[in-house]
Scaffold this active site. Structure first.
Site, mmCIF file in Angstrom:
data_model
loop_
_atom_site.group_PDB
_atom_site.id
_atom_site.type_symbol
_atom_site.label_atom_id
_atom_site.label_comp_id
_atom_site.label_asym_id
_atom_site.label_seq_id
_atom_site.Cartn_x
_atom_site.Cartn_y
_atom_site.Cartn_z
ATOM 1 N N LYS A 72 0.843 -1.205 0.000
ATOM 2 C CA LYS A 72 0.000 0.000 0.000
ATOM 3 C C LYS A 72 0.874 1.249 0.000
ATOM 4 O O LYS A 72 1.933 1.277 0.642
ATOM 5 C CB LYS A 72 -0.917 -0.036 1.238
ATOM 6 N N SER A 147 -9.888 1.494 2.492
ATOM 7 C CA SER A 147 -9.006 2.269 1.644
ATOM 8 C C SER A 147 -7.908 1.451 0.964
ATOM 9 O O SER A 147 -7.287 1.932 0.027
ATOM 10 C CB SER A 147 -8.352 3.371 2.486
ATOM 11 N N SER A 171 -10.143 -0.797 6.715
ATOM 12 C CA SER A 171 -9.525 -0.648 5.389
ATOM 13 C C SER A 171 -8.784 -1.858 4.838
ATOM 14 O O SER A 171 -8.386 -1.844 3.681
ATOM 15 C CB SER A 171 -8.575 0.541 5.392
HETATM 16 N N1 GLN Z 1 -13.415 3.499 5.770
HETATM 17 C C1 GLN Z 1 -12.934 3.970 7.013
HETATM 18 C C2 GLN Z 1 -12.682 5.449 6.956
HETATM 19 O O1 GLN Z 1 -12.962 6.034 5.970
HETATM 20 C C3 GLN Z 1 -11.736 3.209 7.430
HETATM 21 C C4 GLN Z 1 -10.459 3.737 6.916
HETATM 22 C C5 GLN Z 1 -9.295 2.905 7.300
HETATM 23 O O2 GLN Z 1 -9.435 1.852 7.898
HETATM 24 N N2 GLN Z 1 -8.124 3.403 6.994
HETATM 25 O O3 GLN Z 1 -12.224 6.036 7.883
#
Ligand code: GLN
Length: 462
Positions: A72, A147, A171
């Protein structure tokens, strides 16, 4: 897959070069439309050659010898660019390896490239990248989740054998569910966060995305452990528990409202399947879950606003021209951050401001404690908790971008594990309307082993 591949490498049935070139070919073919990679590294073949030489010499292969990884874009690899898919980090090159990268390297892994993500890991669809959305390989009109969407797609579409993602509120697990692969968020502190571009430090964890539960396990074993550069990381205690037998189903996670009926049906099937396999199923209650999302969307932006204060044009990335210093900061940040990141910085600054700190941040922290207690109580009665990973199937690209609240609701089942710090894993469980469905398993602190044991049963449904 990983163990079998290494056995083949050792026997000389396949070379690391062949392995890497196979993945690079697939990337060339598929990635122009999927957009999972932000960059494919030009030295992967060189690394593969070194590994082939070692194997020829008769060296015993290491646990990840020659295994091609996708990383990532918020995890630092020395000498490579890292940008968290943000314009504010354009051109930034990492000066050191993240702790987990160092460990992967020592275990013999090869890095194919860095993957697309929501900017600074904020989002559930990978549409918040400053470099275009990533598409779901099962249906390119749909999102891959986020994400860590790029990492999940890379694994699902055979553009890497395994990947690393980061999980602050889901994410790793939600994109794994949307792409039909396995995703593990380890216990908070199980894996060092050194070299992870921070989003919300008390919630962030790095973890594997892989094709099988066994693969996720090998990667986790390689990256876990304490590290001097992250004071919250610890030496993982040995699991003392028995083989998991009792699975808890929290009634609060099965509210019909906002939940896709087909996803619910699959989750019920998964419960039935595990019952047939001899597990005892028990209803449990996690009453404070209903406040988890609200608490998360206070604690997380508060930490975001603090962590992202460092991006001001002075230390990293491009710097805007302005008349005075404050102007330079403001312009750099205005130009560099996308709308979702700005929304969260503003929200976080607000909840931390003098007059509101107690009303918002202080209360959210209290709720967080109660959510943790909920898990503590129920883990006295059950070994593992099972829930859906996400309330919906992969949605259409653009479907939720205008409505942040509906996007935030995607995280409803995943954020409690981050708030409590417990490990959780998404395991694929067949399809609904032709799209993958993920089942989430949650275990007590440092009991990842239970997730692997139940996960291995669950993934063998087909
Ligand atoms: N979807 C969640 C957010 O927008 C989780 C993001 C993440 O785990 N980095 O915060």
């Amino acid at each position: 897959m990983i163990k079998e591949t290494i056995a083949k490498l050792e026997k000389g049935e396949i070379s690391a070069r062949e392995l890497v070139s196979g993945y690079l070919d697939t990337i060339k073919k598929k990635d122009p439309s999927l957009n999972a990679y932000r960059e494919v590294f030009d030295d992967a073949m060189e690394e593969a050659e070194k590994i082939d030489l070692k194997i020829k010499h008769g060296d015993t292969p290491r646990p990840l010898e020659g295994i091609p990884f996708a990383i990532k874009d918020n995890i630092l690899i020395k000498g490579k660019m890292a940008g968290a898919a943000s314009k504010i980090l354009e051109g930034y090159t990492a000066s050191y390896d993240a702790a987990c990268i160092k460990k992967l390297r020592e275990a013999g892994a090869i890095f194919l490239g860095r993957t697309n993500m929501d900017e600074f890991a904020m989002g559930s669809s990978t549409e918040n990248s400053a470099y275009g959305a990533t598409k779901n390989p099962h249906d390119e009109s749909r999102v891959p989740g986020g994400s860590s969407g790029g990492s999940a797609v890379a694994v699902a579409a055979d553009m890497a054998m395994a990947a690393l993602g980061s999980d602050t509120g889901g994410s790793i697990r939600q994109p794994a569910a949307f792409c039909g692969v396995v995703g593990l968020k380890p216990t908070y502190g199980a894996v060092s966060r050194s070299g992870l571009i921070a989003m919300a430090s008390s919630l962030d964890q790095i973890g594997p995305i892989a094709k099988t539960v066994a693969d996720a396990e090998v990667v986790f074993e390689a990256i876990k452990g304490s590290d001097l550069r992250d004071a919250t990381s610890v030496q993982n205690p040995k699991s003392k528990s028995q083989v998991p037998k009792v699975i808890g189903i929290p009634k609060e996670y099965f509210l019909k409202e906002g939940m896709d009926a087909e996803v619910l049906k699959k989750v019920e099937e998964a419960i039935e399947f595990l019952k047939e396999k001899g597990f005892e199923i028990k209803e449990v209650s996690l009453p404070y879950t209903q406040y988890a999302l609200a608490a998360y969307y206070i604690v997380m932006p508060a930490e975001v606003s603090a962590n992202l204060a460092r991006f001001d044009g002075m230390r990293y990335g491009p710097r805007a021209e302005e008349k005075n210093l404050f102007g330079v900061y403001a312009k750099t940040r205005e130009k560099g951050f996308g709308p979702e990141v700005r929304r969260r910085i503003v929200l976080g600054t607000y909840v931390l401001s003098a007059g509101y700190y107690d009303a918002y941040y202080g209360r959210a922290q209290k709720v967080r404690y109660l959510i943790r207690k909920d898990f503590e109580n129920e883990f006295k009665n059950v070994d593992v908790i099972l829930t859906p990973t996400a309330p919906t199937l992969p949605f259409k690209i653009g479907e939720k971008t205008k409505d942040p609240l509906s996007m935030y609701l995607e995280d409803i089942f995943t954020v409690p594990a981050n708030l409590a710090g417990v490990p959780a894993m998404s395991v694929p469980f067949g399809e609904a309307r032709g799209l993958p469905v993920g089942i989430q398993l949650i275990a007590p602190w440092f009991e990842e082993r239970r997730l692997f044991e139940v996960g291995k049963v669950l993934e063998n449904v087909l």
